[in-house]
Write a protein that holds these residues in place. Structure first.
Motif, PDB file in Angstrom:
ATOM      1  N   PRO A 393       0.838  -1.212   0.000  1.00  0.00           N
ATOM      2  CA  PRO A 393       0.000   0.000   0.000  1.00  0.00           C
ATOM      3  C   PRO A 393       0.868   1.255   0.000  1.00  0.00           C
ATOM      4  O   PRO A 393       1.983   1.256   0.531  1.00  0.00           O
ATOM      5  N   GLY A 394       0.349   2.325  -0.587  1.00  0.00           N
ATOM      6  CA  GLY A 394       1.125   3.542  -0.706  1.00  0.00           C
ATOM      7  C   GLY A 394       1.983   3.561  -1.948  1.00  0.00           C
ATOM      8  O   GLY A 394       2.880   4.394  -2.089  1.00  0.00           O
ATOM      9  N   ASN A 395       1.707   2.570  -2.857  1.00  0.00           N
ATOM     10  CA  ASN A 395       2.407   2.537  -4.144  1.00  0.00           C
ATOM     11  C   ASN A 395       3.911   2.347  -4.001  1.00  0.00           C
ATOM     12  O   ASN A 395       4.687   2.840  -4.809  1.00  0.00           O
ATOM     13  N   ARG A 396       4.323   1.623  -2.951  1.00  0.00           N
ATOM     14  CA  ARG A 396       5.744   1.298  -2.781  1.00  0.00           C
ATOM     15  C   ARG A 396       5.984  -0.138  -3.200  1.00  0.00           C
ATOM     16  O   ARG A 396       5.225  -1.042  -2.834  1.00  0.00           O
ATOM     17  N   ILE A 397       7.043  -0.348  -3.979  1.00  0.00           N
ATOM     18  CA  ILE A 397       7.407  -1.686  -4.429  1.00  0.00           C
ATOM     19  C   ILE A 397       8.635  -2.141  -3.663  1.00  0.00           C
ATOM     20  O   ILE A 397       9.628  -1.415  -3.584  1.00  0.00           O
ATOM     21  N   ILE A 398       8.561  -3.326  -3.087  1.00  0.00           N
ATOM     22  CA  ILE A 398       9.726  -3.895  -2.417  1.00  0.00           C
ATOM     23  C   ILE A 398      10.280  -5.028  -3.271  1.00  0.00           C
ATOM     24  O   ILE A 398       9.528  -5.714  -3.980  1.00  0.00           O
ATOM     25  N   THR A 399      11.600  -5.237  -3.200  1.00  0.00           N
ATOM     26  CA  THR A 399      12.246  -6.216  -4.068  1.00  0.00           C
ATOM     27  C   THR A 399      13.180  -7.161  -3.323  1.00  0.00           C
ATOM     28  O   THR A 399      13.734  -8.068  -3.931  1.00  0.00           O
ATOM     29  N   THR A 400      13.384  -6.970  -2.014  1.00  0.00           N
ATOM     30  CA  THR A 400      14.311  -7.806  -1.248  1.00  0.00           C
ATOM     31  C   THR A 400      13.672  -8.267   0.044  1.00  0.00           C
ATOM     32  O   THR A 400      12.756  -7.624   0.578  1.00  0.00           O
ATOM     33  N   TRP A 401      14.210  -9.382   0.593  1.00  0.00           N
ATOM     34  CA  TRP A 401      13.697  -9.906   1.857  1.00  0.00           C
ATOM     35  C   TRP A 401      13.930  -8.934   3.004  1.00  0.00           C
ATOM     36  O   TRP A 401      13.136  -8.887   3.958  1.00  0.00           O
ATOM     37  N   ASP A 402      15.006  -8.163   2.936  1.00  0.00           N
ATOM     38  CA  ASP A 402      15.333  -7.240   4.020  1.00  0.00           C
ATOM     39  C   ASP A 402      14.285  -6.153   4.197  1.00  0.00           C
ATOM     40  O   ASP A 402      14.201  -5.528   5.266  1.00  0.00           O
ATOM     41  N   GLU A 403      13.493  -5.901   3.156  1.00  0.00           N
ATOM     42  CA  GLU A 403      12.485  -4.848   3.240  1.00  0.00           C
ATOM     43  C   GLU A 403      11.214  -5.309   3.949  1.00  0.00           C
ATOM     44  O   GLU A 403      10.342  -4.486   4.243  1.00  0.00           O
ATOM     45  N   LEU A 404      11.096  -6.614   4.207  1.00  0.00           N
ATOM     46  CA  LEU A 404       9.959  -7.126   4.966  1.00  0.00           C
ATOM     47  C   LEU A 404      10.245  -6.938   6.459  1.00  0.00           C
ATOM     48  O   LEU A 404      11.305  -7.321   6.957  1.00  0.00           O
ATOM     49  N   ARG A 405       9.282  -6.374   7.177  1.00  0.00           N
ATOM     50  CA  ARG A 405       9.543  -5.868   8.525  1.00  0.00           C
ATOM     51  C   ARG A 405       9.458  -6.929   9.609  1.00  0.00           C
ATOM     52  O   ARG A 405       9.985  -6.742  10.706  1.00  0.00           O
ATOM     53  N   THR A 406       8.779  -8.032   9.387  1.00  0.00           N
ATOM     54  CA  THR A 406       8.556  -9.017  10.441  1.00  0.00           C
ATOM     55  C   THR A 406       8.833 -10.426   9.926  1.00  0.00           C
ATOM     56  O   THR A 406       8.715 -10.698   8.723  1.00  0.00           O
ATOM     57  N   PRO A 407       9.166 -11.348  10.834  1.00  0.00           N
ATOM     58  CA  PRO A 407       9.314 -12.759  10.432  1.00  0.00           C
ATOM     59  C   PRO A 407       8.036 -13.322   9.824  1.00  0.00           C
ATOM     60  O   PRO A 407       8.088 -14.120   8.885  1.00  0.00           O
ATOM     61  N   ALA A 408       6.895 -12.906  10.362  1.00  0.00           N
ATOM     62  CA  ALA A 408       5.616 -13.389   9.814  1.00  0.00           C
ATOM     63  C   ALA A 408       5.442 -12.945   8.366  1.00  0.00           C
ATOM     64  O   ALA A 408       4.917 -13.687   7.534  1.00  0.00           O
ATOM     65  N   ALA A 409       5.875 -11.715   8.055  1.00  0.00           N
ATOM     66  CA  ALA A 409       5.768 -11.221   6.680  1.00  0.00           C
ATOM     67  C   ALA A 409       6.673 -12.020   5.748  1.00  0.00           C
ATOM     68  O   ALA A 409       6.299 -12.329   4.609  1.00  0.00           O
ATOM     69  N   ARG A 410       7.869 -12.382   6.238  1.00  0.00           N
ATOM     70  CA  ARG A 410       8.775 -13.165   5.400  1.00  0.00           C
ATOM     71  C   ARG A 410       8.214 -14.568   5.150  1.00  0.00           C
ATOM     72  O   ARG A 410       8.310 -15.106   4.054  1.00  0.00           O
ATOM     73  N   ASN A 411       7.625 -15.160   6.200  1.00  0.00           N
ATOM     74  CA  ASN A 411       6.991 -16.476   6.014  1.00  0.00           C
ATOM     75  C   ASN A 411       5.826 -16.396   5.029  1.00  0.00           C
ATOM     76  O   ASN A 411       5.650 -17.271   4.175  1.00  0.00           O
ATOM     77  N   ALA A 412       5.026 -15.338   5.170  1.00  0.00           N
ATOM     78  CA  ALA A 412       3.898 -15.165   4.257  1.00  0.00           C
ATOM     79  C   ALA A 412       4.388 -14.950   2.821  1.00  0.00           C
ATOM     80  O   ALA A 412       3.770 -15.447   1.863  1.00  0.00           O
ATOM     81  N   MET A 413       5.519 -14.236   2.675  1.00  0.00           N
ATOM     82  CA  MET A 413       6.063 -14.010   1.339  1.00  0.00           C
ATOM     83  C   MET A 413       6.552 -15.316   0.718  1.00  0.00           C
ATOM     84  O   MET A 413       6.376 -15.551  -0.481  1.00  0.00           O
ATOM     85  N   GLU A 414       7.168 -16.179   1.520  1.00  0.00           N
ATOM     86  CA  GLU A 414       7.612 -17.477   1.005  1.00  0.00           C
ATOM     87  C   GLU A 414       6.426 -18.276   0.474  1.00  0.00           C
ATOM     88  O   GLU A 414       6.510 -18.884  -0.601  1.00  0.00           O
ATOM     89  N   GLU A 415       5.335 -18.290   1.233  1.00  0.00           N
ATOM     90  CA  GLU A 415       4.136 -19.001   0.770  1.00  0.00           C
ATOM     91  C   GLU A 415       3.593 -18.380  -0.516  1.00  0.00           C
ATOM     92  O   GLU A 415       3.184 -19.097  -1.443  1.00  0.00           O
ATOM     93  N   TYR A 416       3.593 -17.058  -0.560  1.00  0.00           N
ATOM     94  CA  TYR A 416       3.091 -16.356  -1.735  1.00  0.00           C
ATOM     95  C   TYR A 416       3.933 -16.678  -2.975  1.00  0.00           C
ATOM     96  O   TYR A 416       3.393 -16.992  -4.047  1.00  0.00           O
ATOM     97  N   LEU A 417       5.242 -16.643  -2.836  1.00  0.00           N
ATOM     98  CA  LEU A 417       6.115 -16.908  -3.985  1.00  0.00           C
ATOM     99  C   LEU A 417       6.022 -18.362  -4.435  1.00  0.00           C
ATOM    100  O   LEU A 417       6.063 -18.653  -5.636  1.00  0.00           O
TER     101      LEU A 417
END
Length: 477
Positions: A393-417
């Motif tokens: 949201p806010g029209n920001r694009i993230i491209t690296t794992w380091d930009e995900l703020r929480t472990p839960a977000a990284r886990n959710a991203m793995e499932e998404y990918l």
């Protein structure tokens, strides 16, 4: 954009006998509304009872022609022409045009106009004159442009083609990071005017965007915006009036040099629908664009040419193969120096249409390794490759794992990918089965239905997974 116009001008009146008059009237209205596929079976049924009827033959021919089957249409249009229907030569000219028989199309247009002149000379003095269809002038202009293009067909090597879903087809362009990214329009701020359908080009830096938007006259024009120091975007501005040239401008791609722009336009310099154009920028802005000609452009829509200089491959999309909800993407080897086929090359029109992309290959050529490298995204690059592209949201694009703020977000991203990869594999398998079915293998019909249902379920699940990533990323550590 296809050639459209007056469909039944000059057609003789018919008594239908037992055929329901309303059904025929409905079919004629469908044809006038551009729904040729729906009108065709109604006319074909009527024609089976009256196979020599001139008007029915013409109407069946027009429906076939406008449904993308010009070769078959000729059979019926020739019957109408033999029976002196005044519009038949014009439709035959369109069929010739669609098959790149431009000289033949010109001759038929000449005969169409001569037929109108002769008919008017025979009319009574006070009888209303037959007027030439405006569509004929448009067809003649495109025919002249087509002939000029056919004299300069570029000799390229097309290494592959694929049929993909029309929606967001650009996601199948596997570009190296240096080439920038092609994005859905949802990366744009909500208050920006955006054409639909379209895509948004961003260079590797992500500091600039090019897209298409409607102007005050509802014509699509190319727009640009730059990211400001505070992270916001400046006021969108047109890239330049030179790029408009009438019609709609859409599907931009900028080369990494920041000078060379490819885009599509369907104005008066287009042979049919969208054509691909090139323009270059100097200190005063973009210069007069040039139509890049054949084989890239056809009598149907062609758009979004992109070149990856790192991997030495280019893409463009086309509707020339008339695949319904799908379009064709061609991958080719770009060259710095344009080399054209000699004008007397046997089968020149086939090369221009790309009837067989393998006919463009040199003897004993094998591009398997190159295609595997592109498809696996193993780019030859001196810079780091983005881990992924994900819009927050806010029209920001993230491209690296380091930009995900929480472990839960990284886990959710793995499932998404993982889900994205599964969907991509299933879409490729579905495309393969559909091609087998089109080739006559009816045994895959049940598997196609099952896979289509699975793909739809996966797309629904992906949307929820995407929302899960966003929700998880918004939580504090």
């Amino acid at each position: 954009m296809r050639l459209t116009g007056y469909i039944i001008a000059g057609a003789m009146a018919i008594t239908w006998g037992t055929a329901p008059a309303q059904t025929i009237d409905d079919a004629r209205q469908m044809m006038l509304d551009g729904d040729y596929a729906a009108a065709l079976p109604i006319f074909e049924k009527a024609l089976s009872a009256k196979p020599k009827d001139a008007s029915l033959n013409q109407w069946v021919g027009v429906c076939l022609l406008r449904s993308g089957n010009p070769k078959k249409a000729e059979r019926y249009l020739k019957v109408a022409d033999e029976r002196k229907l005044i519009d038949a030569p014009r439709y035959l000219a369109e069929a010739a045009f669609e098959q790149y028989e431009f000289s033949k199309a010109t001759d038929l247009l000449d005969r169409y106009e001569e037929g109108i002149d002769n008919a008017n000379k025979k009319k009574a003095r006070k009888a209303p004159k037959i007027t030439k269809s405006p569509e004929a002038d448009e067809l003649r202009r495109r025919t002249m442009l087509g002939q000029a293009m056919l004299d300069r067909v570029e000799k390229i090597v097309v290494i592959d083609s694929m049929a993909v879903d029309r929606d967001e087809f650009f996601k199948f362009y596997h570009l190296s990071p240096e080439s920038g990214t092609l994005n859905s329009t949802d990366v744009m701020p909500e208050d920006y005017e955006i054409a639909e359908p379209s895509e948004v080009y961003m260079p590797q830096s992500g500091e600039f965007r090019i897209w298409s938007a409607p102007d005050k006259d509802e014509n699509y024009v190319l727009m640009g915006a730059t990211r400001l120091i505070d992270g916001t975007w400046d006021t969108p501005h047109p890239l330049g009036s030179a790029l408009d040239a009438g019609g709609d401008s859409n599907y931009p791609f900028m080369m990494p040099d920041g000078v060379t722009l490819y885009y599509a336009n369907n104005g008066p310099e287009s042979i049919g629908g969208y054509d691909i154009f090139i323009s270059r920028k100097d200190e005063n802005g973009f210069l007069q664009p040039q139509n890049i000609g054949m084989p890239y452009n056809s009598t149907y829509d062609d758009y979004l040419l992109a070149i990856d200089e790192v991997n030495g491959v280019g893409w463009w999309a086309t509707d020339r193969n008339r695949l319904g909800d799908k379009i064709t993407i061609y991958r080719f080897i770009p060259s710095d120096l344009r080399v054209n086929y000699p004008v007397d090359t046997p089968g020149l029109a086939a090369h221009a249409r790309i009837d067989s992309f393998r006919s463009t290959w040199p003897a004993d050529a094998d591009y398997t390794e190159m295609l595997q490298r592109i498809d696996s995204a193993e780019y030859v690059s001196g810079k780091s490759h983005p881990d992924f592209y994900f819009a927050l949201p806010g029209n920001r694009i993230i491209t690296t794992w380091d930009e995900l703020r929480t472990p839960a977000a990284r886990n959710a991203m793995e499932e998404y990918l993982d889900a994205c990869r599964r969907l991509d594999r299933n879409l490729k398998e579905l495309d393969s089965m559909r091609m087998r079915y089109a080739g006559g293998d009816r045994a895959v019909a049940g598997r196609i239905t099952s896979m289509e249902q699975e793909v739809e379920r996966e797309r629904t699940a992906l949307r929820e997974m995407s929302n899960k990533v966003v929700r998880a990323n918004e939580k504090t550590r």
